[in-house]
Design a protein around this motif. Structure first.
Motif, PDB file in Angstrom:
ATOM      1  N   LYS A 100      -2.281  -6.554  -3.146  1.00 40.71           N
ATOM      2  CA  LYS A 100      -3.451  -6.520  -4.045  1.00 40.71           C
ATOM      3  C   LYS A 100      -4.477  -7.620  -3.747  1.00 40.71           C
ATOM      4  CE  LYS A 100      -2.277  -2.983  -6.685  1.00 40.71           C
ATOM      5  NZ  LYS A 100      -1.805  -2.957  -8.057  1.00 40.71           N
ATOM      6  N   GLU A 101      -4.372  -8.251  -2.584  1.00 41.51           N
ATOM      7  CA  GLU A 101      -5.344  -9.259  -2.138  1.00 41.51           C
ATOM      8  C   GLU A 101      -5.509 -10.404  -3.134  1.00 41.51           C
ATOM      9  OE1 GLU A 101      -8.716  -7.543  -0.053  1.00 41.51           O
ATOM     10  OE2 GLU A 101      -9.869  -9.369  -0.376  1.00 41.51           O
ATOM     11  N   LEU A 102      -4.375 -10.965  -3.532  1.00 43.81           N
ATOM     12  CA  LEU A 102      -4.429 -12.132  -4.423  1.00 43.81           C
ATOM     13  C   LEU A 102      -4.612 -13.414  -3.616  1.00 43.81           C
ATOM     14  CD1 LEU A 102      -1.537 -10.988  -6.801  1.00 43.81           C
ATOM     15  CD2 LEU A 102      -4.012 -10.796  -7.165  1.00 43.81           C
TER      16      LEU A 102
ATOM     17  N   ALA B 270      -0.363  -6.399  12.809  1.00 43.42           N
ATOM     18  CA  ALA B 270      -0.929  -7.646  12.272  1.00 43.42           C
ATOM     19  C   ALA B 270      -1.454  -7.398  10.862  1.00 43.42           C
ATOM     20  CB  ALA B 270      -2.060  -8.144  13.179  1.00 43.42           C
ATOM     21  N   LYS B 271      -2.083  -6.258  10.641  1.00 46.66           N
ATOM     22  CA  LYS B 271      -2.590  -5.939   9.299  1.00 46.66           C
ATOM     23  C   LYS B 271      -1.441  -5.564   8.370  1.00 46.66           C
ATOM     24  CE  LYS B 271      -5.675  -3.326   6.438  1.00 46.66           C
ATOM     25  NZ  LYS B 271      -6.856  -2.519   6.283  1.00 46.66           N
ATOM     26  N   VAL B 272      -0.502  -4.754   8.864  1.00 43.14           N
ATOM     27  CA  VAL B 272       0.636  -4.327   8.035  1.00 43.14           C
ATOM     28  C   VAL B 272       1.385  -5.547   7.494  1.00 43.14           C
ATOM     29  CG1 VAL B 272       2.918  -3.210   8.160  1.00 43.14           C
ATOM     30  CG2 VAL B 272       0.913  -2.056   9.118  1.00 43.14           C
TER      31      VAL B 272
ATOM     32  N   VAL C  17      -7.009   0.834  13.459  1.00 44.91           N
ATOM     33  CA  VAL C  17      -6.526  -0.548  13.298  1.00 44.91           C
ATOM     34  C   VAL C  17      -6.869  -1.133  11.929  1.00 44.91           C
ATOM     35  CG1 VAL C  17      -6.552  -1.018  15.777  1.00 44.91           C
ATOM     36  CG2 VAL C  17      -8.564  -1.622  14.416  1.00 44.91           C
ATOM     37  N   ASP C  18      -7.715  -0.442  11.152  1.00 43.03           N
ATOM     38  CA  ASP C  18      -8.088  -1.029   9.859  1.00 43.03           C
ATOM     39  C   ASP C  18      -7.857  -0.075   8.690  1.00 43.03           C
ATOM     40  OD1 ASP C  18      -8.978  -2.745   7.939  1.00 43.03           O
ATOM     41  OD2 ASP C  18     -11.071  -2.738   8.535  1.00 43.03           O
ATOM     42  N   ALA C  19      -8.751   0.912   8.503  1.00 43.02           N
ATOM     43  CA  ALA C  19      -8.722   1.712   7.260  1.00 43.02           C
ATOM     44  C   ALA C  19      -7.457   2.546   7.076  1.00 43.02           C
ATOM     45  CB  ALA C  19      -9.943   2.634   7.220  1.00 43.02           C
TER      46      ALA C  19
ATOM     47  N   LEU D   4      -3.271 -14.177   0.601  1.00 46.21           N
ATOM     48  CA  LEU D   4      -3.213 -14.021   2.070  1.00 46.21           C
ATOM     49  C   LEU D   4      -4.083 -12.871   2.615  1.00 46.21           C
ATOM     50  CD1 LEU D   4      -1.744 -15.107   4.666  1.00 46.21           C
ATOM     51  CD2 LEU D   4      -0.098 -13.235   4.318  1.00 46.21           C
ATOM     52  N   ARG D   5      -4.160 -11.764   1.888  1.00 47.55           N
ATOM     53  CA  ARG D   5      -4.916 -10.614   2.407  1.00 47.55           C
ATOM     54  C   ARG D   5      -6.391 -10.947   2.596  1.00 47.55           C
ATOM     55  NH1 ARG D   5      -4.262  -4.154   0.989  1.00 47.55           N
ATOM     56  NH2 ARG D   5      -5.906  -3.473   2.409  1.00 47.55           N
ATOM     57  N   LYS D   6      -6.852 -11.976   1.871  1.00 47.95           N
ATOM     58  CA  LYS D   6      -8.260 -12.382   2.044  1.00 47.95           C
ATOM     59  C   LYS D   6      -8.526 -12.784   3.501  1.00 47.95           C
ATOM     60  CE  LYS D   6      -8.428 -14.425  -2.587  1.00 47.95           C
ATOM     61  NZ  LYS D   6      -9.184 -13.527  -3.420  1.00 47.95           N
ATOM     62  N   THR D   7      -7.488 -13.198   4.227  1.00 45.61           N
ATOM     63  CA  THR D   7      -7.702 -13.623   5.622  1.00 45.61           C
ATOM     64  C   THR D   7      -8.186 -12.453   6.489  1.00 45.61           C
ATOM     65  OG1 THR D   7      -5.380 -13.262   6.237  1.00 45.61           O
ATOM     66  CG2 THR D   7      -6.002 -15.496   5.520  1.00 45.61           C
ATOM     67  N   LEU D   8      -7.900 -11.215   6.038  1.00 43.58           N
ATOM     68  CA  LEU D   8      -8.391 -10.051   6.805  1.00 43.58           C
ATOM     69  C   LEU D   8      -9.910  -9.993   6.788  1.00 43.58           C
ATOM     70  CD1 LEU D   8      -5.842  -7.265   5.755  1.00 43.58           C
ATOM     71  CD2 LEU D   8      -5.892  -8.540   7.899  1.00 43.58           C
ATOM     72  N   ASN D   9     -10.521 -10.810   5.936  1.00 48.19           N
ATOM     73  CA  ASN D   9     -11.989 -10.869   5.903  1.00 48.19           C
ATOM     74  C   ASN D   9     -12.553 -11.877   6.905  1.00 48.19           C
ATOM     75  OD1 ASN D   9     -12.360  -8.910   3.933  1.00 48.19           O
ATOM     76  ND2 ASN D   9     -11.878 -10.388   2.309  1.00 48.19           N
TER      77      ASN D   9
ATOM     78  N   GLY E 160      -3.795   0.785   2.135  1.00 48.16           N
ATOM     79  CA  GLY E 160      -3.888   1.385   0.803  1.00 48.16           C
ATOM     80  C   GLY E 160      -5.183   1.173   0.048  1.00 48.16           C
ATOM     81  N   LYS E 161      -6.224   0.688   0.712  1.00 52.45           N
ATOM     82  CA  LYS E 161      -7.500   0.569  -0.003  1.00 52.45           C
ATOM     83  C   LYS E 161      -8.227   1.908   0.091  1.00 52.45           C
ATOM     84  CE  LYS E 161      -8.620  -4.364   0.274  1.00 52.45           C
ATOM     85  NZ  LYS E 161      -9.532  -5.375   0.839  1.00 52.45           N
ATOM     86  N   THR E 162      -8.512   2.511  -1.062  1.00 56.23           N
ATOM     87  CA  THR E 162      -9.301   3.738  -1.072  1.00 56.23           C
ATOM     88  C   THR E 162     -10.576   3.426  -1.843  1.00 56.23           C
ATOM     89  OG1 THR E 162      -8.738   4.757  -3.206  1.00 56.23           O
ATOM     90  CG2 THR E 162      -7.087   4.926  -1.434  1.00 56.23           C
TER      91      THR E 162
HETATM   92  N1  GLY Z   1     -10.158  -4.285   5.646  1.00 61.10           N
HETATM   93  C1  GLY Z   1      -9.599  -5.376   4.956  1.00 61.10           C
HETATM   94  C2  GLY Z   1      -8.450  -5.006   4.098  1.00 61.10           C
HETATM   95  O1  GLY Z   1      -7.939  -3.904   4.169  1.00 61.10           O
HETATM   96  O2  GLY Z   1      -8.039  -5.810   3.324  1.00 61.10           O
END
Ligand code: GLY
Length: 340
Positions: free
Chosen positions: A220-222, A210-212, A127-129, A224-229, A133-135
């Motif tokens: 690139k987490e500019l 939900a993550k996709v 559900v996360d990693a 909205l993606r910060k909300t995943l935190n 695309g975060k490596t």
């Molecule tokens: N685990 C949070 C993210 O992928 O942005």
């Protein structure tokens, strides 16, 4: 290497999609990255594929976060070279979050990038990693300090890998599913009340989706993606605090603790109470508040005397960048301890 977000594929459809990908790519050489726990998944994985090169090589690393290091990455680059890997070689990452993060990093940097496939074997990694695309690897004890934003060419989710998952690892993944349900509003409160035996492929799909959706809007987490935190500001501090004390805690359990604080700071006490009924708040002794605050502040995104939190306006609507003062944070901890 193309860098597109792919919709994850599931079970038999997923194996068929991977076969089709292998047929099209015809990799010069195929590598399977596992750790010494997930190597047990190889026979089942391989038996489902008709197009996998039978001459594939297995690369095995030690389980655990310590393998996300420059030394291990460098060792893997060397092995790839020894085996004559080229730009048309393929790396298949079969494992939990560590294997996926490390393998994605090694593949995305080797010869400026070779394709890689993610096959998560834990609920947390599913559900996360596995998507987004975060490596990355860890440097000087700090997590994910060096890495790339590179999508897997394909993400295959096989829920049967979860059958042998230890109980606490299941709950760890459930913690991230709860976070996704809070963020998206989808399937809440069914996800909160979910028992292991009732997890369906559809629920997994919804949670990953939900993550996709967030990643598709802000790779690139500019913003909205910060909300995943959500839940991770305190969650990471709680996890580091346990690590420093050599006390065991799963990532998901730490995130759940962080969700309690985020919900309290969001003034959503009814939602916090619902979470409390499923995963109770762990009392935090006030003598540890300062240490935890320091850990929260060490997050480079925080400045001055405040720490930035993701908060919820309501279930399904998160906002980010909320500066919370030390006194407000400690007040919320006091309240949670009193309510607990
Ligand atoms: N685990 C949070 C993210 O992928 O942005």
């Amino acid at each position: 290497m193309e860098n597109h977000l792919q919709q994850p594929v599931f079970s038999s459809d997923g194996f068929a999609a991977l076969d089709a990908y292998l047929k099209e790519l015809t990799p010069s050489k195929t590598f399977l990255l596992v750790d010494s726990n997930t190597s047990a998944c190889i026979p089942e994985f391989v038996s489902q594929l008709t197009q996998l090169d039978p001459e594939y090589e297995v690369l095995e690393v030690e389980p655990g976060e310590d393998s996300k290091s420059i030394e291990v990455a460098s060792g893997l680059w060397s092995v790839l070279l020894e085996y004559g890997a080229d730009r048309n070689s393929l790396l298949i990452n079969l494992g939990g979050g560590m294997v996926l993060d490390l393998g994605g990093f090694v593949a995305s940097t080797f010869k400026r990038g070779i394709p890689f496939i993610n096959v998560p074997t834990s609920l947390l990694a599913m559900v996360d990693a596995s998507v987004g695309g975060k490596t990355g690897i860890n440097i000087d004890g700090l997590k994910n300090q060096v890495g790339t934003f590179t999508h897997a060419a394909l993400v295959l989710v096989e829920p049967s890998f979860l059958d042998s998952l230890p109980e606490e690892d299941w709950h760890s993944g459930h913690g991230e599913m709860i976070k996704h349900a809070l963020l998206s509003g989808r399937n809440w409160p069914d996800i909160l009340g979910l028992n292991r035996e009732d997890l369906t492929v559809e629920m997994l799909q919804e949670s990953i989706q939900a993550k996709v959706d967030v990643v598709a809007a802000d790779f690139k987490e500019l913003g909205l993606r910060k909300t995943l935190n959500l839940g991770h500001t305190f969650g990471h501090a709680w996890e580091s605090f346990h690590l420093a004390a050599e006390a065991h805690i799963t990532h998901g359990a730490a995130v759940i603790q962080g969700l309690h604080l985020a919900l309290s700071l969001s003034n959503l006490s009814d939602v916090q109470q619902a979470l409390q009924a499923r995963y109770p708040w762990t009392t935090v002794a006030s003598e540890y508040y300062e240490a935890l605050w320091m850990l929260m502040q060490s997050d480079k995104k925080n400045e001055g005397g405040t720490v930035k939190f993701v908060l919820l306006e309501q279930i399904g609507r998160a906002t980010w960048g909320h500066e919370i003062s030390k006194s407000k944070c400690f007040e919320a901890l006091d309240e949670l301890n009193a309510r607990g």
